[in-house]
Design a protein around this motif. Structure first.
Motif, PDB file in Angstrom:
ATOM      1  N   ASP A   1      -8.686  -8.020  10.170  1.00 61.62           N
ATOM      2  CA  ASP A   1      -9.035  -6.779   9.496  1.00 61.62           C
ATOM      3  C   ASP A   1      -8.641  -5.597  10.368  1.00 61.62           C
ATOM      4  O   ASP A   1      -8.735  -5.632  11.600  1.00 61.62           O
ATOM      5  CB  ASP A   1     -10.549  -6.720   9.234  1.00 61.62           C
ATOM      6  N   GLU A   2      -8.209  -4.537   9.705  1.00 61.25           N
ATOM      7  CA  GLU A   2      -7.854  -3.328  10.435  1.00 61.25           C
ATOM      8  C   GLU A   2      -9.102  -2.774  11.136  1.00 61.25           C
ATOM      9  O   GLU A   2     -10.195  -2.768  10.585  1.00 61.25           O
ATOM     10  CB  GLU A   2      -7.304  -2.283   9.470  1.00 61.25           C
TER      11      GLU A   2
ATOM     12  N   GLU B   1       1.591  -6.542  16.322  1.00 64.99           N
ATOM     13  CA  GLU B   1       1.044  -6.565  14.974  1.00 64.99           C
ATOM     14  C   GLU B   1       2.094  -6.126  13.966  1.00 64.99           C
ATOM     15  O   GLU B   1       3.055  -5.430  14.294  1.00 64.99           O
ATOM     16  CB  GLU B   1      -0.177  -5.659  14.864  1.00 64.99           C
ATOM     17  N   ARG B   2       1.908  -6.581  12.751  1.00 67.60           N
ATOM     18  CA  ARG B   2       2.787  -6.147  11.657  1.00 67.60           C
ATOM     19  C   ARG B   2       1.969  -6.076  10.380  1.00 67.60           C
ATOM     20  O   ARG B   2       0.941  -6.735  10.233  1.00 67.60           O
ATOM     21  CB  ARG B   2       3.976  -7.086  11.481  1.00 67.60           C
ATOM     22  N   ASP B   3       2.439  -5.239   9.468  1.00 69.32           N
ATOM     23  CA  ASP B   3       1.788  -5.115   8.170  1.00 69.32           C
ATOM     24  C   ASP B   3       2.313  -6.187   7.223  1.00 69.32           C
ATOM     25  O   ASP B   3       3.419  -6.718   7.399  1.00 69.32           O
ATOM     26  CB  ASP B   3       2.072  -3.734   7.560  1.00 69.32           C
ATOM     27  N   LEU B   4       1.524  -6.491   6.205  1.00 73.72           N
ATOM     28  CA  LEU B   4       2.033  -7.325   5.121  1.00 73.72           C
ATOM     29  C   LEU B   4       3.140  -6.549   4.423  1.00 73.72           C
ATOM     30  O   LEU B   4       2.931  -5.427   3.966  1.00 73.72           O
ATOM     31  CB  LEU B   4       0.912  -7.657   4.140  1.00 73.72           C
ATOM     32  N   ASP B   5       4.302  -7.130   4.356  1.00 76.07           N
ATOM     33  CA  ASP B   5       5.486  -6.407   3.893  1.00 76.07           C
ATOM     34  C   ASP B   5       5.971  -6.967   2.561  1.00 76.07           C
ATOM     35  O   ASP B   5       6.451  -8.097   2.487  1.00 76.07           O
ATOM     36  CB  ASP B   5       6.593  -6.534   4.954  1.00 76.07           C
TER      37      ASP B   5
ATOM     38  N   SER C   1       8.168  -5.082   0.680  1.00 75.41           N
ATOM     39  CA  SER C   1       9.205  -4.091   0.387  1.00 75.41           C
ATOM     40  C   SER C   1      10.359  -4.713  -0.395  1.00 75.41           C
ATOM     41  O   SER C   1      10.498  -5.937  -0.501  1.00 75.41           O
ATOM     42  CB  SER C   1       9.748  -3.509   1.691  1.00 75.41           C
TER      43      SER C   1
ATOM     44  N   ARG D   1       3.008  -5.752  -4.718  1.00 78.18           N
ATOM     45  CA  ARG D   1       3.120  -4.324  -4.415  1.00 78.18           C
ATOM     46  C   ARG D   1       2.041  -3.533  -5.153  1.00 78.18           C
ATOM     47  O   ARG D   1       1.458  -2.592  -4.603  1.00 78.18           O
ATOM     48  CB  ARG D   1       4.524  -3.817  -4.781  1.00 78.18           C
TER      49      ARG D   1
ATOM     50  N   VAL E   1      -1.388  -4.167  -3.387  1.00 76.44           N
ATOM     51  CA  VAL E   1      -1.517  -3.426  -2.130  1.00 76.44           C
ATOM     52  C   VAL E   1      -1.767  -1.945  -2.410  1.00 76.44           C
ATOM     53  O   VAL E   1      -2.570  -1.294  -1.734  1.00 76.44           O
ATOM     54  CB  VAL E   1      -0.254  -3.607  -1.259  1.00 76.44           C
TER      55      VAL E   1
ATOM     56  N   SER F   1      -7.067  -2.892   4.184  1.00 75.85           N
ATOM     57  CA  SER F   1      -5.770  -3.385   4.649  1.00 75.85           C
ATOM     58  C   SER F   1      -5.981  -4.426   5.742  1.00 75.85           C
ATOM     59  O   SER F   1      -6.913  -4.336   6.531  1.00 75.85           O
ATOM     60  CB  SER F   1      -4.909  -2.239   5.190  1.00 75.85           C
TER      61      SER F   1
ATOM     62  N   LYS G   1      -3.927  -6.819   8.774  1.00 74.08           N
ATOM     63  CA  LYS G   1      -2.729  -6.867   9.603  1.00 74.08           C
ATOM     64  C   LYS G   1      -2.527  -8.286  10.102  1.00 74.08           C
ATOM     65  O   LYS G   1      -3.449  -9.104  10.116  1.00 74.08           O
ATOM     66  CB  LYS G   1      -2.851  -5.904  10.778  1.00 74.08           C
TER      67      LYS G   1
END
Length: 433
Positions: free
Chosen positions: A114-115, A155-159, A161, A229, A232, A238, A240
């Motif tokens: 969790d953020e 760390e990275r975000d759920l992507d 894109s 998308r 989100v 959010s 991570k």
């Protein structure tokens, strides 16, 4: 005398048995005298049923494959699942996973958090996962705890894109090209073993169905990304992904190879194939990952396809006219026998008329990946016999360069380069072979 013996034997049989024997004999004579056009019709019917049966099996396999990809997209934002050079272990609660990349020789630990979680708590979560992942030592060939420092925790975000989606779509295109190659290989083998030409319209129909399936898969994938998308965008919370990657210890490759060497020696001797070539093929196909699989579909250390190479080995070596079993091919000893036997079939049957051993080996390597028909195409011929005539006028160096420059698929070009280089490496490393 033989005729008299047969008459006595028949006289001793019950009347029904004699009748059945004569019936079987009549059937056999009828089969021998069957007109060519009837044999052709029966073959085409059998081939049609064979293609349809395999197409249905492949659809079910790909459905499961895509189901795993969907789960990965929804949880991790990518399509990372078990494949030729990857082994992926996901925790029971789906909050952490370990990705072993045997080709790049890296191990990546990922944990959903969790953020706002404190850094020390994040490190604790990741360290707990790393310790749990040590059960994978049998796959890695070594223990990783000594390499863990957490200095590069990121760390990275759920992507979800468009770029991420395009990458996933390109994977489907690549898979479809591989499947089309495999279909061509199966048609070649069928024509070779049956002595009959297959119906090109039927093959074209199967190829079109495969392409149509791919388009459907791509549309489904697009829908998955669109929904993610939207989700989100609507979710204020959010999560991570904390990522920690380490390199496998230097001895990891050697330790992964070790359990398979006895079988490699055994099958290399049995089929008169150089151990260094088997090692190079295995390294390139799976990086010695015994649970390797691909959407072709192919399985195990030497990535044997059940219906083409597997069927050929069964028919020629095991005297059983049926495809191999997927589960059997995950057994290292069975897989090594199947892969080595197929190399022998290519070397001593389909490509045996290539005079120079080195030229023949280059063609065997390429054919293991793409089929003998595509090897013929590299020399500007549709028929293998015509290509062999050209090959026999060339030096081994010219054969290699012709293959590199004219094979119809870039994947096979890179495959030939890798296997050739790795074979030379394994020959030099006397301790390995």
């Amino acid at each position: 005398m033989k005729k008299l013996s047969l008459m006595i034997a028949l006289a001793l049989l019950p009347t029904a048995a004699v009748s059945d024997s004569f019936k079987d004999l009549d059937n056999a004579v009828t089969e021998l005298n069957k007109p060519a056009y009837i044999e052709r019709a029966e073959f085409l019917e059998w081939h049609s049923n064979h293609l349809a049966e395999f197409a249905n099996w492949r659809k079910e396999y790909i459905k499961k494959w895509d189901g795993e990809r969907k789960d990965s997209i929804q949880t991790w934002g990518d399509t990372v699942i078990d494949s030729e050079h990857l082994a992926v272990e996901v925790s029971a609660d789906n909050t952490s996973r370990t990705i072993i990349d045997f080709e790049k020789e890296t191990v990546t630990f990922e944990v959903l958090v969790d953020e706002g979680l404190e850094p020390k708590d994040i490190t604790t979560l990741v360290s707990q996962h790393v310790e749990q992942a040590e059960q994978l030592e049998s796959l890695l060939g070594s223990n990783l705890l000594s390499a863990v420092t957490y200095e590069e925790l990121s760390e990275r975000d759920l992507d979800y894109s468009n770029e991420k989606e395009k990458t996933a779509l390109r994977e489907i295109l690549a898979q479809t090209n591989q499947q089309l190659q495999e279909m061509e290989k199966e048609v070649e083998l069928l024509a070779e073993t049956s002595g009959a030409e297959v119906d090109p319209k039927l093959v074209d129909q199967q190829k079109q169905e495969l392409v149509d399936d791919a388009l459907t898969r791509m549309q489904v994938l697009n829908n998955i990304y669109e929904k993610q998308r939207e989700r989100v965008a609507e979710d204020s919370r959010s999560a991570k992904i904390m990522t920690y990657q380490v390199r496998m210890p230097s001895e990891s490759l050697e330790k992964r190879i070790a359990p398979y060497l006895a079988d490699i020696y055994k099958q290399s001797e049995a089929f008169d194939i150089e151990p260094a070539l088997v090692l190079a093929i295995m390294h390139t196909e799976s990086s010695f990952n015994s649970r390797a699989r691909s959407p072709v579909p192919a399985f195990g250390l030497m990535q044997v396809v059940t219906t083409s190479a597997g069927h050929d080995v069964n028919r020629i070596v095991h005297k059983v006219d049926k495809p191999m079993n997927e589960n059997d091919l995950y057994q290292p000893d069975y897989n090594i026998e199947a892969g080595t036997a197929y190399l022998d079939i290519l070397n001593s049957r389909y490509l045996k008329h290539i005079n120079d051993p080195q030229s023949r080996e280059y063609c065997v390597i390429a054919a293991y990946n793409t089929g003998a028909g595509n090897v013929a195409k590299a020399f500007g011929e549709r028929r293998l016999a015509n290509a062999v005539e050209k090959i026999n006028t060339l030096s081994p160096e010219d054969v290699y360069h012709t293959l590199i420059n004219h094979l119809p698929y870039d994947e096979t070009v890179n495959y030939l380069k890798k296997v050739t280089d790795r074979k030379a490496m394994y020959r030099e490393e006397k301790g390995a072979v």
